[in-house]
Each structure stands twice: as structure tokens, then as C-alpha cells.
Design a protein around this motif. Structure first.
Motif, PDB file in Angstrom:
ATOM      1  N   ALA A 122      35.321 -52.514   9.018  1.00 41.64           N
ATOM      2  CA  ALA A 122      34.343 -53.179   9.878  1.00 41.64           C
ATOM      3  C   ALA A 122      34.592 -52.775  11.324  1.00 41.64           C
ATOM      4  N   VAL A 123      33.509 -52.653  12.064  1.00 45.36           N
ATOM      5  CA  VAL A 123      33.589 -52.533  13.513  1.00 45.36           C
ATOM      6  C   VAL A 123      33.237 -53.917  14.038  1.00 45.36           C
ATOM      7  N   VAL A 124      34.120 -54.463  14.873  1.00 47.57           N
ATOM      8  CA  VAL A 124      33.920 -55.798  15.424  1.00 47.57           C
ATOM      9  C   VAL A 124      33.947 -55.674  16.943  1.00 47.57           C
ATOM     10  N   ALA A 125      32.898 -56.185  17.587  1.00 46.85           N
ATOM     11  CA  ALA A 125      32.802 -56.101  19.042  1.00 46.85           C
ATOM     12  C   ALA A 125      32.433 -57.456  19.627  1.00 46.85           C
ATOM     13  N   VAL A 126      32.968 -57.731  20.804  1.00 51.14           N
ATOM     14  CA  VAL A 126      32.578 -58.892  21.591  1.00 51.14           C
ATOM     15  C   VAL A 126      31.825 -58.345  22.789  1.00 51.14           C
ATOM     16  N   VAL A 127      30.607 -58.863  22.998  1.00 50.49           N
ATOM     17  CA  VAL A 127      29.751 -58.383  24.069  1.00 50.49           C
ATOM     18  C   VAL A 127      29.053 -59.554  24.738  1.00 50.49           C
ATOM     19  N   ASP A 128      28.578 -59.341  25.957  1.00 48.61           N
ATOM     20  CA  ASP A 128      27.682 -60.314  26.571  1.00 48.61           C
ATOM     21  C   ASP A 128      26.449 -60.352  25.675  1.00 48.61           C
ATOM     22  N   ASP A 129      25.919 -61.541  25.400  1.00 44.91           N
ATOM     23  CA  ASP A 129      24.841 -61.636  24.416  1.00 44.91           C
ATOM     24  C   ASP A 129      23.590 -60.871  24.814  1.00 44.91           C
ATOM     25  N   LYS A 130      23.425 -60.538  26.090  1.00 52.48           N
ATOM     26  CA  LYS A 130      22.245 -59.755  26.482  1.00 52.48           C
ATOM     27  C   LYS A 130      22.291 -58.335  25.898  1.00 52.48           C
ATOM     28  N   TRP A 131      23.492 -57.896  25.473  1.00 55.82           N
ATOM     29  CA  TRP A 131      23.649 -56.559  24.901  1.00 55.82           C
ATOM     30  C   TRP A 131      23.754 -56.582  23.375  1.00 55.82           C
ATOM     31  N   ALA A 132      23.753 -57.735  22.757  1.00 58.82           N
ATOM     32  CA  ALA A 132      24.022 -57.844  21.313  1.00 58.82           C
ATOM     33  C   ALA A 132      23.074 -56.990  20.469  1.00 58.82           C
ATOM     34  N   ASP A 133      21.788 -57.012  20.766  1.00 58.43           N
ATOM     35  CA  ASP A 133      20.836 -56.229  19.970  1.00 58.43           C
ATOM     36  C   ASP A 133      21.116 -54.735  20.080  1.00 58.43           C
ATOM     37  N   ARG A 134      21.394 -54.269  21.295  1.00 57.49           N
ATOM     38  CA  ARG A 134      21.694 -52.836  21.486  1.00 57.49           C
ATOM     39  C   ARG A 134      22.974 -52.437  20.757  1.00 57.49           C
ATOM     40  N   VAL A 135      23.989 -53.275  20.863  1.00 52.66           N
ATOM     41  CA  VAL A 135      25.264 -52.958  20.202  1.00 52.66           C
ATOM     42  C   VAL A 135      25.085 -52.972  18.690  1.00 52.66           C
ATOM     43  N   GLU A 136      24.366 -53.956  18.177  1.00 48.12           N
ATOM     44  CA  GLU A 136      24.124 -54.017  16.737  1.00 48.12           C
ATOM     45  C   GLU A 136      23.379 -52.768  16.257  1.00 48.12           C
ATOM     46  N   LYS A 137      22.394 -52.314  17.013  1.00 48.69           N
ATOM     47  CA  LYS A 137      21.652 -51.091  16.657  1.00 48.69           C
ATOM     48  C   LYS A 137      22.538 -49.852  16.728  1.00 48.69           C
ATOM     49  N   ALA A 138      23.533 -49.863  17.617  1.00 50.50           N
ATOM     50  CA  ALA A 138      24.444 -48.718  17.745  1.00 50.50           C
ATOM     51  C   ALA A 138      25.301 -48.530  16.498  1.00 50.50           C
ATOM     52  N   LEU A 139      25.452 -49.583  15.707  1.00 52.55           N
ATOM     53  CA  LEU A 139      26.238 -49.498  14.468  1.00 52.55           C
ATOM     54  C   LEU A 139      25.321 -49.062  13.330  1.00 52.55           C
ATOM     55  N   ASP A 140      24.676 -47.909  13.517  1.00 48.83           N
ATOM     56  CA  ASP A 140      23.620 -47.506  12.589  1.00 48.83           C
ATOM     57  C   ASP A 140      24.102 -47.026  11.228  1.00 48.83           C
ATOM     58  N   ARG A 141      25.370 -46.731  11.072  1.00 40.45           N
ATOM     59  CA  ARG A 141      25.893 -46.307   9.766  1.00 40.45           C
ATOM     60  C   ARG A 141      26.372 -47.498   8.926  1.00 40.45           C
ATOM     61  N   ALA A 142      26.345 -48.691   9.512  1.00 42.25           N
ATOM     62  CA  ALA A 142      26.840 -49.892   8.821  1.00 42.25           C
ATOM     63  C   ALA A 142      25.962 -50.233   7.626  1.00 42.25           C
ATOM     64  N   ASP A 143      26.622 -50.701   6.559  1.00 43.37           N
ATOM     65  CA  ASP A 143      25.899 -51.159   5.374  1.00 43.37           C
ATOM     66  C   ASP A 143      25.212 -52.489   5.642  1.00 43.37           C
ATOM     67  N   LYS A 144      25.833 -53.312   6.492  1.00 46.49           N
ATOM     68  CA  LYS A 144      25.224 -54.565   6.938  1.00 46.49           C
ATOM     69  C   LYS A 144      25.800 -54.922   8.293  1.00 46.49           C
ATOM     70  N   ARG A 145      25.004 -55.701   9.049  1.00 47.91           N
ATOM     71  CA  ARG A 145      25.388 -56.091  10.405  1.00 47.91           C
ATOM     72  C   ARG A 145      25.103 -57.569  10.612  1.00 47.91           C
ATOM     73  N   ILE A 146      25.827 -58.139  11.557  1.00 47.10           N
ATOM     74  CA  ILE A 146      25.581 -59.524  11.950  1.00 47.10           C
ATOM     75  C   ILE A 146      25.927 -59.670  13.420  1.00 47.10           C
ATOM     76  N   SER A 147      25.229 -60.564  14.068  1.00 48.22           N
ATOM     77  CA  SER A 147      25.504 -60.912  15.452  1.00 48.22           C
ATOM     78  C   SER A 147      25.522 -62.427  15.536  1.00 48.22           C
ATOM     79  N   LYS A 148      26.588 -62.980  16.124  1.00 41.79           N
ATOM     80  CA  LYS A 148      26.730 -64.433  16.225  1.00 41.79           C
ATOM     81  C   LYS A 148      27.161 -64.816  17.629  1.00 41.79           C
ATOM     82  N   ALA A 149      26.637 -65.927  18.098  1.00 42.48           N
ATOM     83  CA  ALA A 149      27.031 -66.446  19.408  1.00 42.48           C
ATOM     84  C   ALA A 149      28.485 -66.900  19.368  1.00 42.48           C
ATOM     85  N   ILE A 150      29.163 -66.738  20.487  1.00 42.39           N
ATOM     86  CA  ILE A 150      30.554 -67.171  20.639  1.00 42.39           C
ATOM     87  C   ILE A 150      30.590 -68.208  21.752  1.00 42.39           C
ATOM     88  N   ASP A 151      31.339 -69.239  21.550  1.00 34.83           N
ATOM     89  CA  ASP A 151      31.573 -70.219  22.601  1.00 34.83           C
ATOM     90  C   ASP A 151      32.515 -69.560  23.610  1.00 34.83           C
TER      91      ASP A 151
END
Length: 175
Positions: A122-151
Motif C-alpha cells: 500500500a501507498v499511504v499518504a497524509v495530505v491537506d484535504d484540498k489535495w486529496a483528490d489529486r493525490v488519490e488520482k496519482a495512485l493510478d496503478r492501485a487496485d483500490k483507493r480510499i481517502s479519509k478525513a483525519i482529525d
């Protein structure tokens, strides 16, 4: 950091090479100015269930100062039990107990067996949520992806506990 809205972005891979490639692409996207990454790691789980944490796609972390706050926080936010199995220190242990309670209450982190099953990566990244969609799209070879808010408070507390416990971690590993 407490004022930022953070997101945990995870890509799951059956192929470790694809995970490393996406990690490198993720870093290249950041270098090109497409987004900013707070921290990122590649996790590799062998068929026996043992997890290795890689930073920079090829450098194993978990020994000495290289563990640091960056990789430790990312792993702890992804799955607190993985951090507990890797790191030591009273401050981290107590905080992970609170985070586990928080996880149960807020659906903190992700299901390790779903996103890092034995024999996967797995590739796991912590990002400012304004970038979450771009970062998730950058993981284009992934079999599945998820993005979740962090407190962000959980992020700050975990980072501080890991920084305070870094010497304990190094001492325990070297003993």
C-alpha cells in the motif's frame, strides 16, 4: 499544523513494484507543484503478515532516527496497531490507546486486512484535504483507493508523541 484539514489517502496494490512506481510518481507530482504531501510511505506485507515500512519506495524505515515523526505518523494514522507493533515508548503506547478508542468512535484509519492484506502493498499518504483528490488520482496503478478525513488534533498529538519517544525507540531497537 492544527489549522489544516488533513486527509489520509491509501492505494492498495497486489504488485509491490506498482506501489513503488506510484510512490515515485506521487513524489514527482509534488515536486512539479501539483500538490503537497505531509508524509508518505510504502507498506509491504508479506504472506506471513509481517509488515515492512518503506520510505522513498526503497529505504526501509524503523531503525534509528530514520523512523522519525513522518513515517511513524503516517503508519499510526493508517493503522495504529501497525505503529504499536513497530514502535515502543510509553508516550506512544498511551496515545495509541486513545487513538484506538477514537478510531472505534470515529472510524479512524482504514481496515488493514482490506487495504494491506498479506502478500500486498500500500501507498499511504497524509495530505491537506484540498489535495486529496489529486493525490488519490496519482495512485493510478492501485487496485483500490480510499481517502479519509483525519482529525488534525490526532495528527499533532501522534507526531508529538513520536518525536518525544524517538530516543526510546532507538534505544529499544539497539538493545
Amino acid at each position: 499544523m492544527g489549522t489544516k484539514n488533513l486527509a489520509l489517502v491509501v492505494g492498495s496494490y497486489d504488485d509491490t513494484a506498482a506501489a513503488s512506481d506510484d510512490y515515485q510518481a506521487l513524489r514527482s507530482g509534488q515536486d512539479a507543484g501539483g500538490y503537497e504531501i505531509v508524509g508518505a510511505v510504502v507498506l509491504v506485507r508479506d504472506t506471513d503478515g509481517k509488515v515492512q515500512v518503506h520510505e522513498h519506495g526503497d529505504k526501509t524505515v524503523g531503525h534509528g532516527a530514520a523512523w522519525g515523526a513522518g513515517a511513524g505518523v503516517v503508519v499510526g494514522l493508517f493503522a495504529p496497531p501497525l505503529l504499536a507493533a513497530t514502535a515502543v515508548g510509553a508516550g506512544i503506547g498511551a496515545l495509541l490507546g486513545k487513538i484506538k478508542k477514537s478510531r472505534d468512535e470515529k472510524q479512524f484509519g482504514v481496515d488493514v486486512d482490506e487495504y494491506l492484506a498479506p502478500g500486498t502493498s500500500a501507498v499511504v499518504a497524509v495530505v491537506d484535504d484540498k489535495w486529496a483528490d489529486r493525490v488519490e488520482k496519482a495512485l493510478d496503478r492501485a487496485d483500490k483507493r480510499i481517502s479519509k478525513a483525519i482529525d488534525s488534533d490526532d495528527y499533532d498529538k501522534l507526531r508529538e508523541a513520536i518525536e518525544k519517544s524517538a530516543d526510546d525507540v532507538v534505544e529499544q531497537i539497539n538493545s
